[in-house]
Design a protein around this motif. Structure first.
Motif, short mmCIF file in Angstrom:
data_model
loop_
_atom_site.label_atom_id
_atom_site.label_comp_id
_atom_site.label_asym_id
_atom_site.label_seq_id
_atom_site.Cartn_x
_atom_site.Cartn_y
_atom_site.Cartn_z
N ALA A 72 -17.75 9.32 -22.26
CA ALA A 72 -18.90 9.68 -21.44
C ALA A 72 -19.14 11.19 -21.46
O ALA A 72 -20.28 11.65 -21.55
N SER A 73 -18.08 11.96 -21.38
CA SER A 73 -18.20 13.42 -21.34
C SER A 73 -18.81 13.97 -22.62
O SER A 73 -19.62 14.91 -22.59
N VAL A 74 -18.42 13.40 -23.77
CA VAL A 74 -18.98 13.85 -25.05
C VAL A 74 -20.49 13.60 -25.08
O VAL A 74 -21.28 14.48 -25.47
N LEU A 75 -20.91 12.43 -24.67
CA LEU A 75 -22.34 12.11 -24.68
C LEU A 75 -23.11 13.00 -23.70
O LEU A 75 -24.20 13.50 -24.02
N GLU A 76 -22.55 13.19 -22.52
CA GLU A 76 -23.20 14.05 -21.53
C GLU A 76 -23.32 15.48 -22.05
O GLU A 76 -24.35 16.14 -21.84
N HIS A 77 -22.30 15.95 -22.73
CA HIS A 77 -22.33 17.31 -23.29
C HIS A 77 -23.46 17.45 -24.30
O HIS A 77 -24.23 18.44 -24.25
N LEU A 78 -23.59 16.50 -25.20
CA LEU A 78 -24.65 16.59 -26.22
C LEU A 78 -26.03 16.56 -25.60
O LEU A 78 -26.93 17.32 -26.00
N VAL A 79 -26.23 15.71 -24.61
CA VAL A 79 -27.54 15.64 -23.95
C VAL A 79 -27.83 16.93 -23.20
O VAL A 79 -28.91 17.52 -23.32
N THR A 80 -26.86 17.38 -22.41
CA THR A 80 -27.06 18.57 -21.58
C THR A 80 -27.34 19.81 -22.44
O THR A 80 -28.28 20.57 -22.16
N GLU A 81 -26.55 20.01 -23.49
CA GLU A 81 -26.73 21.20 -24.32
C GLU A 81 -28.04 21.15 -25.11
O GLU A 81 -28.71 22.17 -25.25
N THR A 82 -28.40 19.98 -25.58
CA THR A 82 -29.66 19.86 -26.32
C THR A 82 -30.84 20.14 -25.42
O THR A 82 -31.76 20.91 -25.77
N LEU A 83 -30.86 19.54 -24.24
CA LEU A 83 -31.97 19.76 -23.32
C LEU A 83 -32.02 21.21 -22.85
O LEU A 83 -33.11 21.78 -22.66
N SER A 84 -30.85 21.83 -22.65
CA SER A 84 -30.83 23.23 -22.24
C SER A 84 -31.51 24.11 -23.28
O SER A 84 -32.31 24.99 -22.94
#
Length: 435
Positions: free
Chosen positions: A268-280
């Motif tokens: 879950a943390s890996v997926l959240e990281h990719l989404v958060t960083e991309t949107l940022s």
């Protein structure tokens, strides 16, 4: 018979990556009283109840019959209910074998339960039959398009004997079959029609493809939208139940509350990281190219035995996040309404003194290990001189080298297909070498 739970514990606890976690043995392993798992192209999880068997998924069309035979070596009880975790062919394609088994025994057909969007998926598959055959031909090794993930022998993507659900649900529903209680939950992740199940009496979660012992298939470049954010949320919902057993459709079952909590949290943390960083970066005005070459997952994370990027990979997930929130334009003004590839290639070839110098430069760059640039250059050379057998020979060599350097099946399949295309053009009479 392998002790699957001990094997998964060793792989996770010791970080072992030299033993296969995804196996297609067609063997049935009993995991607990009245609970078994058949290791097939996608696994079948089986619960035995007072009213018959409950099976999660039916494996693929080429493996369904053998999986049913393995099931019958364990129990001759009627298959009461078949639950589709989602509508991908490797999970539903063997359903015809279950119906055939019931009719041979003169029993009622199994009831088939799924999320309501599975029906929409089946309709889409029928509308895009040829396209899906072509996709799977590339994705799974580039063999001639064949039924059932490149395995089988007929020319239809969704087999005629795949059984449509007779019971569907929207968000959440409960089943009571004999003495077994099951809670079905819908969540988007790899697909929009995914079901995961909580079996409280076993403190078990049937996770389908939410956990597959590879990096999550949340970016697949040839398939429809994936949902990494919702995928992560589903994993956290599962973890909140504090399961003691996880039963995936690919890879090994996992036992132990703490071990399971760690695995679910890390994915879950890996997926959240990719989404958060991309949107940022999107919110800061970055174009897709910059984001793709900036957002990363630590190599130590990708080295975990259940997160290795051997099927999908983080870069593709970043692109899928962009596609969902940013549309199809990548932020480069020239690519909003670009010229044809051939027109651009002809201009650049003229500046370079012909298509051959472009191909030569591509080969030199490839030899230095820069496969990204080499492929761009050789594509331009081939577009400028589409009938030049020598250039296609060079193109095939470059794509073979790039395929060998890649880790994910997604990338390997596409690059192998490009190599075969040029091998046929460079030697139209002979046969291309095997994949």
């Amino acid at each position: 018979m392998a002790d699957l739970l001990s094997l998964s514990a060793r792989l996770i606890d010791d970080g072992v990556t030299d033993e296969p976690s995804n196996r297609v043995t067609q063997e049935l392993s009993e995991l607990d009283d009245d609970l078994a798992l058949i290791e097939s192209f996608s696994h079948i999880v089986v619960f035995r109840t007072d009213d018959g068997l409950v099976c999660f998924d039916a494996t693929g069309p080429a493996t369904g019959q053998q999986a049913v035979e393995s099931l019958r070596g364990w129990s001759d009880d009627r298959v009461h209910t078949l639950v589709y975790t989602h509508g991908h062919l490797d999970h539903v394609g063997g359903s015809g074998a279950f119906v055939a088994d019931a009719r041979r025994s003169r029993r009622a057909d199994p009831s088939v339960v799924a999320h309501e969007a599975v029906l929409d998926r089946f309709r889409r598959y029928r509308r895009t039959d040829g396209f899906n055959l072509a996709i799977n031909a590339r994705q799974f090794g580039g063999v001639a398009p064949r039924h059932g993930m490149g395995v089988g022998g007929v020319d239809r993507f969704l087999p005629d004997d795949v059984v449509e659900p007779d019971h569907t649900y929207a968000r959440r529903t409960g089943l009571r079959i004999g003495d077994l209680r099951i809670e079905l939950h819908h969540a988007r992740g790899e697909t929009d029609d995914h079901t995961w199940a909580w079996v409280p009496d076993k403190r078990a979660v049937c996770v389908g493809d939410f956990l597959t012992w590879v990096f999550p298939n949340a970016g697949n470049p040839q398939k429809v939208q994936r949902y990494p954010e919702e995928w992560a949320a589903a994993l956290r919902d599962m973890a909140a139940l504090e399961p003691e057993l996880v039963l995936p459709a690919h890879g090994l079952p996992i036992a132990g509350r703490d071990r399971i909590a760690t695995v679910l949290d890390q994915i879950a943390s890996v997926l959240e990281h990719l989404v958060t960083e991309t949107l940022s970066m999107m919110n800061a005005g970055a174009a897709l190219e910059e984001i793709v070459h900036t957002v990363r997952v630590p190599e130590t994370t990708l080295a975990l035995p259940y997160l290795r990027p051997v099927y999908d990979e983080p870069e593709f997930v970043v692109r899928n996040v962009w596609r969902r929130y940013g549309g199809w334009w990548d932020g480069d003004a020239a690519r909003l309404k670009p010229p044809t590839r051939a027109a651009l290639a002809s201009e650049l070839a003229a500046l370079a003194g012909g298509a051959t110098p472009l191909a030569d430069r591509a080969a030199a760059v490839a030899a230095q290990g820069d496969h990204r640039l080499a492929c761009e250059l050789v594509e331009l050379a081939a577009a400028a001189a589409p009938d030049d057998a020598a250039i296609h020979g060079r193109r095939a060599e470059i794509y073979r080298a790039r395929r060998a350097a890649e880790s994910s099946l997604m990338a390997k399949g596409i690059y192998a297909a490009a190599a075969r295309e040029s091998e046929q053009r460079s030697d139209p009479i002979g046969q291309p070498p095997p994949t």
